[in-house]
Design an enzyme around this catalytic site. Sequence first.
Site, PDB file in Angstrom:
ATOM      1  N   GLY A 244       0.874  -1.388   0.001  1.00  0.00           N
ATOM      2  CA  GLY A 244       0.040  -0.044   0.267  1.00  0.00           C
ATOM      3  C   GLY A 244       1.039   1.172   0.110  1.00  0.00           C
ATOM      4  N   GLY A 288       0.230  -3.137   4.109  1.00  0.00           N
ATOM      5  CA  GLY A 288       0.484  -3.362   5.583  1.00  0.00           C
ATOM      6  C   GLY A 288       0.381  -2.133   6.272  1.00  0.00           C
ATOM      7  CE1 TYR A 329      14.818  -1.332   7.082  1.00  0.00           C
ATOM      8  CE2 TYR A 329      13.170  -1.090   8.657  1.00  0.00           C
ATOM      9  CZ  TYR A 329      13.900  -1.787   7.665  1.00  0.00           C
ATOM     10  OH  TYR A 329      13.337  -3.096   7.647  1.00  0.00           O
ATOM     11  CB  CYS A 355      25.711  -3.646  25.298  1.00  0.00           C
ATOM     12  SG  CYS A 355      25.271  -3.963  27.187  1.00  0.00           S
TER      13      CYS A 355
HETATM   14  N1  LLP Z   1       3.523  -7.157  -0.438  1.00  0.00           N
HETATM   15  C1  LLP Z   1       4.885  -7.607  -0.392  1.00  0.00           C
HETATM   16  C2  LLP Z   1       5.186  -8.772  -1.140  1.00  0.00           C
HETATM   17  C3  LLP Z   1       5.890  -7.050   0.492  1.00  0.00           C
HETATM   18  O1  LLP Z   1       7.154  -7.569   0.623  1.00  0.00           O
HETATM   19  C4  LLP Z   1       5.327  -6.171   1.367  1.00  0.00           C
HETATM   20  C5  LLP Z   1       6.350  -5.211   2.441  1.00  0.00           C
HETATM   21  C6  LLP Z   1       4.000  -5.726   1.402  1.00  0.00           C
HETATM   22  C7  LLP Z   1       3.349  -6.222   0.588  1.00  0.00           C
HETATM   23  C8  LLP Z   1       3.654  -4.829   2.430  1.00  0.00           C
HETATM   24  O2  LLP Z   1       4.079  -3.481   2.096  1.00  0.00           O
HETATM   25  P1  LLP Z   1       3.160  -2.023   2.789  1.00  0.00           P
HETATM   26  O3  LLP Z   1       2.082  -1.942   2.602  1.00  0.00           O
HETATM   27  O4  LLP Z   1       3.441  -2.350   4.321  1.00  0.00           O
HETATM   28  O5  LLP Z   1       4.090  -1.092   2.253  1.00  0.00           O
HETATM   29  N2  LLP Z   1      10.558  -3.386   7.657  1.00  0.00           N
HETATM   30  C9  LLP Z   1      10.500  -2.447   6.645  1.00  0.00           C
HETATM   31  C10 LLP Z   1       9.432  -2.692   5.548  1.00  0.00           C
HETATM   32  C11 LLP Z   1       9.472  -3.782   4.671  1.00  0.00           C
HETATM   33  C12 LLP Z   1       8.494  -4.143   3.922  1.00  0.00           C
HETATM   34  C13 LLP Z   1       8.625  -5.602   3.308  1.00  0.00           C
HETATM   35  N3  LLP Z   1       7.479  -5.552   2.374  1.00  0.00           N
HETATM   36  C14 LLP Z   1      10.086  -1.060   7.490  1.00  0.00           C
HETATM   37  O6  LLP Z   1      10.067  -1.144   8.662  1.00  0.00           O
HETATM   38  O7  LLP Z   1       9.971  -0.094   6.949  1.00  0.00           O
END
Ligand code: LLP
Length: 427
Positions: A244, A288, A329, A355
């Site tokens: 999204g 997400g 990040y 730590c």
């Molecule tokens: N679909 C796939 C195949 C994905 O790999 C992801 C996220 C989503 C959907 C969902 O994307 P969103 O709507 O949340 O942008 N840990 C990182 C984000 C990693 C995202 C990985 N893939 C952070 O904290 O920014």
Amino acid sequence: MTHFAYRDNILCADHVPLTDIARQYGTPLYVYSKTALTENYLAYADALKKYQHPETPGLVCFSVKSNSNLAVLKILGDLGSGFDIVSGGELSRVIAAGCDPRKAIFSGVGKTKEEIRFALENDILCFNIESPAELNRINEIAGEMGTTAPISFRVNPDVDAKTHPYISTGLKENKFGVAFDEAFDCYKTAAAMPNIRITGIDCHIGSQLLDDGPLLEAFDRLVILVDRLSEAGIELHHIDIGGGIGIAYHEEKPVAVPDYLARLYTRINAWRNKQYGGKPIQLMLEPGRSISGNAGVLLTEVQYLKTNTDKNYAIVDAAMNDLMRPALYDAWHTVLPVHKREMAAATYDIVGPICESGDWLAKQRDLAVTSGDLLAIMSAGAYGMVMASNYNTRGKAAEVIVDHEQVHLVRRRESAEDLFAFEKVLP
Ligand code: LLP
């Protein structure tokens, strides 16, 4: 984050003061708002309802990796959400939450045989296939099980998502998906396989996209393939455009979800009517962060204030193991004092007890705080708890969901014994 607002100088979740919640459940604590989750989901679902073709209602598949707490999944499942999963573990969660695995789509570059079998046993909606080798494996396993596997290919549209390099996935140098130029042949191969049923096409170009331009560009690329496939007699049932829209952590101004979907459907309809013979095609989305991110905060208590040379530190009881995004990040999370105080502010780095110099949650923030005060690390509902670890033998935080006036514990705090329960010393 309208569901987290001050009332009488106390930050509240919906109507409940975070001070009360912290007193009852302790800190560090993840607090989610059910109303916020619901509204964020409905921003997608209502827009789909408005624009979709009646024969092919769109489907929002919540990206479980952003927040996989069972209660969160259940809230969204009850609203009608499907699920984007990337492991057998996430599928187990969908099932354990009482949600429908037949609404799950399975992405990820490394699906194991066991995961594929498990997904087929549970009749998932679609595998998003990321390589020819995976196609062969899925066909083989489906054959052994005497069934057919519904599939789409995750196509790499080679579009620049213009986001953080670690979360940009749509360029051809990324490990994800099959190359755009090879996708047609992949579909031809799949169409000839006895245990494969082609249902759609998929892409995901990255996360935290503030502008929908790259997503619309990705859509334009995908339909070139959909048209070519249709000419070759391979008709698709859905287009999955992936994750999204991004969220505001600080001063970002993400495009509004309904505006994005209005623009996307304008493209879909223009293309369908002009090139695709007016045939309906289902739109799927895998958001997400935009559903869970601003629906949650991480509550933490200031343990000590400390000054080293000319720098002030607020040492809190949450750490990089609870919220890894700043360390990983360099991500910005707004930090708010739960209790607004009438005292002079000072500039602090908010750091945890781990730590590592990388153990910080925020840098150079002006705060009027004293030891024992609570801080809310905002926008922590997505990629927060799910990325938590037990580094330094720190039990993971508890999680609660606020539903108007009620607060529900949806994951208890981990004890030290929980952390070594699977270990044993030599005989
Ligand atoms: N679909 C796939 C195949 C994905 O790999 C992801 C996220 C989503 C959907 C969902 O994307 P969103 O709507 O949340 O942008 N840990 C990182 C984000 C990693 C995202 C990985 N893939 C952070 O904290 O920014």
